[in-house]
Structures are given as structure tokens and as C-alpha cells.
Motif scaffolding. Structure first.
Motif, PDB file in Angstrom:
ATOM      1  N   SER A  22       0.825  -1.198   0.000  1.00  0.00           N
ATOM      2  CA  SER A  22       0.000   0.000   0.000  1.00  0.00           C
ATOM      3  C   SER A  22       0.868   1.261   0.000  1.00  0.00           C
ATOM      4  CB  SER A  22      -0.927   0.001   1.220  1.00  0.00           C
ATOM      5  OG  SER A  22      -1.657   1.202   1.291  1.00  0.00           O
ATOM      6  N   LYS A  23       1.841   1.293   0.882  1.00  0.00           N
ATOM      7  CA  LYS A  23       2.723   2.465   0.975  1.00  0.00           C
ATOM      8  C   LYS A  23       3.554   2.646  -0.289  1.00  0.00           C
ATOM      9  CE  LYS A  23       3.133   2.361   5.972  1.00  0.00           C
ATOM     10  NZ  LYS A  23       3.999   2.043   7.102  1.00  0.00           N
ATOM     11  N   ALA A  24       4.062   1.567  -0.839  1.00  0.00           N
ATOM     12  CA  ALA A  24       4.946   1.640  -2.006  1.00  0.00           C
ATOM     13  C   ALA A  24       4.209   2.015  -3.291  1.00  0.00           C
ATOM     14  CB  ALA A  24       5.671   0.312  -2.188  1.00  0.00           C
ATOM     15  N   THR A  25       2.943   1.611  -3.404  1.00  0.00           N
ATOM     16  CA  THR A  25       2.206   1.821  -4.651  1.00  0.00           C
ATOM     17  C   THR A  25       1.180   2.938  -4.580  1.00  0.00           C
ATOM     18  OG1 THR A  25       0.513   0.211  -4.026  1.00  0.00           O
ATOM     19  CG2 THR A  25       2.414  -0.616  -5.293  1.00  0.00           C
ATOM     20  N   GLY A  26       0.816   3.334  -3.365  1.00  0.00           N
ATOM     21  CA  GLY A  26      -0.241   4.336  -3.212  1.00  0.00           C
ATOM     22  C   GLY A  26      -1.632   3.746  -3.324  1.00  0.00           C
ATOM     23  N   ILE A  27      -1.725   2.426  -3.356  1.00  0.00           N
ATOM     24  CA  ILE A  27      -3.026   1.746  -3.390  1.00  0.00           C
ATOM     25  C   ILE A  27      -3.574   1.726  -1.966  1.00  0.00           C
ATOM     26  CG2 ILE A  27      -4.230  -0.418  -3.874  1.00  0.00           C
ATOM     27  CD1 ILE A  27      -1.929  -1.056  -5.865  1.00  0.00           C
ATOM     28  N   SER A  28      -4.816   2.121  -1.820  1.00  0.00           N
ATOM     29  CA  SER A  28      -5.403   2.183  -0.478  1.00  0.00           C
ATOM     30  C   SER A  28      -5.517   0.782   0.130  1.00  0.00           C
ATOM     31  CB  SER A  28      -6.787   2.832  -0.520  1.00  0.00           C
ATOM     32  OG  SER A  28      -7.725   1.955  -1.107  1.00  0.00           O
ATOM     33  N   THR A  29      -5.520   0.747   1.448  1.00  0.00           N
ATOM     34  CA  THR A  29      -5.680  -0.531   2.135  1.00  0.00           C
ATOM     35  C   THR A  29      -7.062  -1.119   1.854  1.00  0.00           C
ATOM     36  OG1 THR A  29      -6.271   0.665   4.157  1.00  0.00           O
ATOM     37  CG2 THR A  29      -3.996  -0.079   3.947  1.00  0.00           C
ATOM     38  N   GLU A  30      -8.055  -0.252   1.642  1.00  0.00           N
ATOM     39  CA  GLU A  30      -9.403  -0.724   1.272  1.00  0.00           C
ATOM     40  C   GLU A  30      -9.361  -1.505  -0.039  1.00  0.00           C
ATOM     41  OE1 GLU A  30     -12.724   1.969   0.867  1.00  0.00           O
ATOM     42  OE2 GLU A  30     -12.403   2.677   2.905  1.00  0.00           O
ATOM     43  N   THR A  45      -5.374  -0.287 -10.808  1.00  0.00           N
ATOM     44  CA  THR A  45      -4.811  -0.853  -9.584  1.00  0.00           C
ATOM     45  C   THR A  45      -3.889  -2.018  -9.907  1.00  0.00           C
ATOM     46  OG1 THR A  45      -6.756  -0.193  -8.321  1.00  0.00           O
ATOM     47  CG2 THR A  45      -5.383  -1.933  -7.373  1.00  0.00           C
ATOM     48  N   LEU A  46      -4.341  -2.887 -10.788  1.00  0.00           N
ATOM     49  CA  LEU A  46      -3.506  -4.017 -11.181  1.00  0.00           C
ATOM     50  C   LEU A  46      -2.223  -3.536 -11.843  1.00  0.00           C
ATOM     51  CD1 LEU A  46      -6.200  -6.454 -12.588  1.00  0.00           C
ATOM     52  CD2 LEU A  46      -5.146  -6.457 -10.328  1.00  0.00           C
ATOM     53  N   LYS A  47      -2.317  -2.499 -12.645  1.00  0.00           N
ATOM     54  CA  LYS A  47      -1.136  -1.937 -13.319  1.00  0.00           C
ATOM     55  C   LYS A  47      -0.114  -1.444 -12.305  1.00  0.00           C
ATOM     56  CE  LYS A  47       0.968   0.208 -16.916  1.00  0.00           C
ATOM     57  NZ  LYS A  47       2.362   0.053 -16.610  1.00  0.00           N
ATOM     58  N   LYS A  48      -0.570  -0.809 -11.233  1.00  0.00           N
ATOM     59  CA  LYS A  48       0.342  -0.341 -10.188  1.00  0.00           C
ATOM     60  C   LYS A  48       1.083  -1.514  -9.543  1.00  0.00           C
ATOM     61  CE  LYS A  48      -2.152   3.855  -8.896  1.00  0.00           C
ATOM     62  NZ  LYS A  48      -2.883   4.542  -7.813  1.00  0.00           N
ATOM     63  N   ILE A  49       0.366  -2.594  -9.303  1.00  0.00           N
ATOM     64  CA  ILE A  49       0.989  -3.783  -8.713  1.00  0.00           C
ATOM     65  C   ILE A  49       1.986  -4.395  -9.688  1.00  0.00           C
ATOM     66  CG2 ILE A  49       0.557  -6.127  -7.884  1.00  0.00           C
ATOM     67  CD1 ILE A  49      -2.145  -5.042  -6.799  1.00  0.00           C
ATOM     68  N   LEU A  50       1.594  -4.493 -10.954  1.00  0.00           N
ATOM     69  CA  LEU A  50       2.491  -5.047 -11.973  1.00  0.00           C
ATOM     70  C   LEU A  50       3.759  -4.208 -12.091  1.00  0.00           C
ATOM     71  CD1 LEU A  50      -0.075  -5.949 -14.766  1.00  0.00           C
ATOM     72  CD2 LEU A  50       1.000  -7.501 -13.128  1.00  0.00           C
ATOM     73  N   ASP A  51       3.611  -2.906 -12.073  1.00  0.00           N
ATOM     74  CA  ASP A  51       4.775  -2.016 -12.156  1.00  0.00           C
ATOM     75  C   ASP A  51       5.675  -2.185 -10.931  1.00  0.00           C
ATOM     76  OD1 ASP A  51       3.919  -1.034 -14.590  1.00  0.00           O
ATOM     77  OD2 ASP A  51       3.111   0.833 -13.753  1.00  0.00           O
ATOM     78  N   TYR A  52       5.071  -2.301  -9.764  1.00  0.00           N
ATOM     79  CA  TYR A  52       5.850  -2.447  -8.532  1.00  0.00           C
ATOM     80  C   TYR A  52       6.697  -3.721  -8.567  1.00  0.00           C
ATOM     81  CZ  TYR A  52       7.057  -3.028  -3.645  1.00  0.00           C
ATOM     82  OH  TYR A  52       7.751  -3.219  -2.479  1.00  0.00           O
ATOM     83  N   PHE A  53       6.086  -4.819  -8.974  1.00  0.00           N
ATOM     84  CA  PHE A  53       6.796  -6.094  -9.002  1.00  0.00           C
ATOM     85  C   PHE A  53       7.523  -6.352 -10.324  1.00  0.00           C
ATOM     86  CE2 PHE A  53       3.743  -7.184  -5.584  1.00  0.00           C
ATOM     87  CZ  PHE A  53       4.665  -7.601  -4.634  1.00  0.00           C
ATOM     88  N   ASN A  54       7.291  -5.477 -11.308  1.00  0.00           N
ATOM     89  CA  ASN A  54       7.861  -5.663 -12.643  1.00  0.00           C
ATOM     90  C   ASN A  54       7.532  -7.075 -13.144  1.00  0.00           C
ATOM     91  OD1 ASN A  54       9.254  -4.927 -14.963  1.00  0.00           O
ATOM     92  ND2 ASN A  54      11.174  -5.756 -14.199  1.00  0.00           N
TER      93      ASN A  54
END
Length: 66
Positions: A22-30, A45-54
């Protein structure tokens, strides 16, 4: 039905918590709760996760056939 079990396994493998994501991607805990519960989330939201984990979609979600 879409499952986020691969994402859960990835978090365990990388020794990360949902709060850290949540902190690293800015995705809310909700929103992360929605993912944990297997509910619908936005593609953004999925794109943010994909970018974070590459990684690719198949690394964080799967179709379980139901």
C-alpha cells in the motif's frame, strides 16, 4: 472466477506485507482488502501492482475455472 492467490504467494515469497505494498504503490488498504477478498478491482490498480513487481498479470492472478 479470478483468483489473486499468485499475488498472495508472491508477497510471501518476497516477505512483504499488504501494508508495505500500500505504501509503495499508493493503493489504499481498502482496495488491497478487495483484492485479498477476491473482489473486483480497477485495471489501474492491477497496473500499479504489476509495475511495482515488474511482472505480468499471470504472476499475480489466475483463472480457477469456476
Amino acid at each position: 472466477m479470478i483468483s489473486f492467490k499468485p499475488l498472495k504467494r508472491l508477497l510471501i515469497h518476497k516477505n512483504l506485507t499488504w501494508e508495505e505494498i500500500s505504501k509503495a504503490t499508493g493503493i489504499s488498504t481498502e482496495t488491497l482488502y478487495r483484492i485479498k477478498a477476491g473482489k473486483n478491482v480497477k485495471l489501474e490498480t492491477l497496473k500499479k501492482i504489476l509495475d511495482y513487481f515488474n511482472c505480468d498479470l499471470c504472476d499475480i492472478m489466475e483463472y480457477d475455472g469456476t
